[in-house]
Design an enzyme around this catalytic site. Structure first.
Site, PDB file in Angstrom:
ATOM      1  N   ASN A 277      61.893  60.706   7.567  1.00 39.94           N
ATOM      2  CA  ASN A 277      62.074  59.265   7.456  1.00 39.94           C
ATOM      3  C   ASN A 277      61.133  58.467   8.353  1.00 39.94           C
ATOM      4  OD1 ASN A 277      63.700  56.655   7.036  1.00 39.94           O
ATOM      5  ND2 ASN A 277      63.896  57.001   9.245  1.00 39.94           N
TER       6      ASN A 277
ATOM      7  N   LYS B 214      52.105  56.556   1.284  1.00 40.78           N
ATOM      8  CA  LYS B 214      53.326  56.746   0.510  1.00 40.78           C
ATOM      9  C   LYS B 214      53.052  57.375  -0.860  1.00 40.78           C
ATOM     10  CE  LYS B 214      56.173  55.245   3.634  1.00 40.78           C
ATOM     11  NZ  LYS B 214      57.107  56.174   4.302  1.00 40.78           N
TER      12      LYS B 214
ATOM     13  N   ASP C  22      57.589  63.450  18.525  1.00 38.86           N
ATOM     14  CA  ASP C  22      56.496  62.762  17.839  1.00 38.86           C
ATOM     15  C   ASP C  22      56.164  63.563  16.591  1.00 38.86           C
ATOM     16  OD1 ASP C  22      54.081  61.782  16.916  1.00 38.86           O
ATOM     17  OD2 ASP C  22      53.027  61.969  18.833  1.00 38.86           O
TER      18      ASP C  22
ATOM     19  N   TYR D 110      49.270  51.946   4.144  1.00 39.45           N
ATOM     20  CA  TYR D 110      50.662  52.262   3.845  1.00 39.45           C
ATOM     21  C   TYR D 110      50.799  52.799   2.422  1.00 39.45           C
ATOM     22  CZ  TYR D 110      55.761  51.598   3.726  1.00 39.45           C
ATOM     23  OH  TYR D 110      57.114  51.781   3.626  1.00 39.45           O
TER      24      TYR D 110
END
Length: 249
Positions: free
Chosen positions: A87, A156, A60, A152
């Site tokens: 990733n 990012k 994790d 998100y």
């Protein structure tokens, strides 16, 4: 086919999608690869298919102890880590008002806090290896905004900035750090998205995980004068719009 011979890689979210393609590409180029993921069955199946070039461990990315265990197991199996691909990631849809605070924090924990923990965990191993390359998989959402993707986008953009800070912090240890910014890529994460989102791109199709993996190999093996940089693989999506006004003067 031997551009990564002698390198030891750790790939998070490596059981499927972009991560799986990176695992396969690195192994094909001669690297030894530790696959990490929370998807136990898929990860073990990939390890069995790819053979002695890879191993798998459940990890994790939000757990500091899991990172320590993954790095230690990689060193016991293959030697010091010289390549890290951060990733693992998730996406959650919702406007600023609709998104639950716990969901927002979970997205940041996996997409941003996880890579920070990973870079922190592998840095000593990379010093032992003598050098290293860290590739943080961001997104075009780390270059521009998207409606209903606030968590998100925040994660990012944060990963893009963290990449630059890490590149500066680790430069003296001969460790390069770059971010990869995929656009629409055919993966389980994008399975429900319609092809219409790509029609206005210069390359009007979804990309493949293999195309992203080839970029990762280039960055790991050949981009020796690049660090702190963004590498975009989006079919030209962030270049601009090709939609023209149908009315001509």
């Amino acid at each position: 086919m031997n551009r990564l011979t002698g390198r030891v890689a750790l790939v998070t979210g490596g059981a499927r999608g972009i991560g799986e393609a990176v695992v396969r590409a690195f192994a094909d180029e001669g690297a030894s690869v530790m696959i990490t993921d929370v998807l136990d069955e898929a990860g073990r199946a990939l390890q069995e298919e790819t053979g002695t070039a890879t191993r798998f461990c459940v990890a994790d990315v939000t757990s500091e102890s899991a990172w320590a265990s993954a790095v230690a197991e990689t060193e016991r199996t293959f030697g010091p880590v010289s390549l890290l691909v951060n990733n693992a990631g998730i996406v959650e849809f919702g406007s600023i008002e609709e998104t639950d605070p716990a969901v927002f924090r979970r997205v940041l924990d996996i997409n941003l806090f996880g890579p920070w923990l990973g870079m922190r965990a592998v840095a000593p191993s990379m010093r032992r290896a003598g050098d290293g390359v860290i590739l943080n998989v961001s997104s075009t959402a780390g270059l521009m905004g998207y409606a209903s993707l606030g968590a998100y986008v925040a994660s990012k953009w944060g990963l893009r900035g963290l990449t630059k800070a890490a590149a500066l912090d680790l430069a003296s240890d001969n460790i390069r750090v770059c971010s990869i910014h995929p656009g629409p890529i055919s993966t389980p994460m994008t399975a429900g998205m319609d092809d219409s989102i790509t029609v206005s791109q210069p390359i009007p199709r979804f990309g493949t995980p293999q195309e992203v993996a080839r970029m990762a190999v280039f960055l790991a093996a050949d981009a020796t004068y690049s660090t702190g940089s963004e590498f975009v693989i989006d079919g030209g999506a962030t270049t601009g719009s090709m939609i023209l006004n149908s009315e001509q003067d």
